[in-house]
Motif scaffolding. Structure first.
Motif, PDB file in Angstrom:
ATOM      1  N   LEU A 213       0.750  -0.945   0.519  1.00 59.98           N
ATOM      2  CA  LEU A 213      -0.086   0.075  -0.213  1.00 59.98           C
ATOM      3  C   LEU A 213       0.656   1.391  -0.220  1.00 59.98           C
ATOM      4  O   LEU A 213       0.275   2.270   0.134  1.00 59.98           O
ATOM      5  CB  LEU A 213      -0.853  -0.080   1.283  1.00 59.98           C
ATOM      6  CG  LEU A 213      -2.087  -0.953   1.633  1.00 59.98           C
ATOM      7  CD1 LEU A 213      -3.094  -1.368   1.746  1.00 59.98           C
ATOM      8  CD2 LEU A 213      -3.292  -0.731  -0.668  1.00 59.98           C
ATOM      9  N   ASP A 221      -4.930   3.272  12.304  1.00 63.19           N
ATOM     10  CA  ASP A 221      -5.106   2.124  11.902  1.00 63.19           C
ATOM     11  C   ASP A 221      -5.221   1.334  12.925  1.00 63.19           C
ATOM     12  O   ASP A 221      -6.100  -0.085  12.380  1.00 63.19           O
ATOM     13  CB  ASP A 221      -3.948   1.821  10.957  1.00 63.19           C
ATOM     14  CG  ASP A 221      -3.887   3.147  10.155  1.00 63.19           C
ATOM     15  OD1 ASP A 221      -5.562   3.800   9.475  1.00 63.19           O
ATOM     16  OD2 ASP A 221      -3.046   3.345   9.763  1.00 63.19           O
ATOM     17  N   GLY A 246      -0.236  -3.101   6.255  1.00 58.81           N
ATOM     18  CA  GLY A 246      -0.529  -2.744   4.661  1.00 58.81           C
ATOM     19  C   GLY A 246      -0.083  -3.706   3.328  1.00 58.81           C
ATOM     20  O   GLY A 246       0.360  -3.460   2.709  1.00 58.81           O
ATOM     21  N   GLY A 247      -0.143  -4.753   3.869  1.00 60.27           N
ATOM     22  CA  GLY A 247       0.460  -6.009   2.755  1.00 60.27           C
ATOM     23  C   GLY A 247       1.771  -5.599   3.261  1.00 60.27           C
ATOM     24  O   GLY A 247       1.845  -6.963   2.411  1.00 60.27           O
TER      25      GLY A 247
END
Length: 250
Positions: A213, A221, A246-247
């Motif tokens: 991301l 978050d 965020g991956g």
């Protein structure tokens, strides 16, 4: 004020490691969601002096999560004031990084004591209050390092992986006899906290480049993940690890 979609009204919450960083944002988020009382605990609450006064539903508690006597005092205070705990957020933690060949026994012991034993002792001490209403939520902050490891963090990885293992055991153990004490973990990736802000910009850019991301996460978050798992919106979720990274780790 936060939307009432996650209604925390009448909820009594405890957050450890709450003076700054993730703990501060978690405490503020629960407060904005209408929690009746948040006991914001930290071994050094001084950093909270600049913000905690904005929230009449937050009580500052100086607490060492590795001190059983201090935890018993906290339990008795909450028992006297509210009689139960609805949400426990185990957030307190430290790092003492070193490569395997250079890590000292003291560095190992410090991290395992605070990050793992502290979570165990805090949860064990507050368990009678978490059981009081028959329904409550434990959310413990682990890390993607606890699921996937990292160079120079043998101690941190072991402690955060241990939190995940304990959580899965609690999810099975704390539902007997009609109890519904849910236990879940959040595993953050690279988050923009005071710790990462001290990292050189070039290093931060390299960190961000590894994230699909394209940016570091923000404390909010993680706090939003805690709010979800603490709320009735997650009533059918227990024993899980929610990665908020965020991956970074897929």
């Amino acid at each position: 004020m936060m939307t009432t979609y996650y209604d925390m009204q009448e909820k009594v919450c405890v957050v450890t490691g709450a003076a700054r960083g993730l703990g501060r944002t978690i405490s503020e988020t629960l407060a904005k969601a209408g929690a009746r009382r948040i006991y914001a605990c930290d071994i050094n609450m001084a950093p909270a002096d600049s913000w905690i006064g904005d929230y009449p539903n937050i009580t500052a508690i100086t607490l060492d999560v590795c001190n059983s006597a201090a935890l018993a005092t906290l339990r008795q205070r909450i028992q006297d004031e509210h009689g139960h705990v609805d949400v426990l957020v185990n957030n307190a933690g430290i790092t003492r990084d070193a490569l395997l060949g250079k890590m000292t026994e003291e560095q190992w012991d410090q991290v395992l004591t605070v990050n793992l034993k502290g979570v165990f002792l805090t949860t064990q001490s507050l368990l009678p209050l978490l059981k009081e209403k028959g329904k409550s939520s434990i959310v413990s902050i682990s890390s993607v390092v606890g699921t996937d490891g990292n160079i120079g963090q043998s101690n941190y990885a072991a402690s955060k992986g241990g939190i995940i293992a304990m959580t899965k055991g609690w999810a099975k153990e704390l539902v007997h006899g009609g109890l519904q004490v849910r236990a879940n973990c959040i595993a953050p990736g690279f988050i923009n906290t005071e710790m990462t802000q001290a990292v050189p910009e070039a290093v931060l850019q390299k960190m961000a480049a590894r994230i699909p991301l394209g940016a570091l996460g923000e404390p909010q978050d993680i706090a939003d993940g805690v709010l979800f798992l603490a709320s009735e919106r997650a009533r059918y979720i227990t024993g899980q690890v929610l990665k908020i990274d965020g991956g970074l780790v897929l």
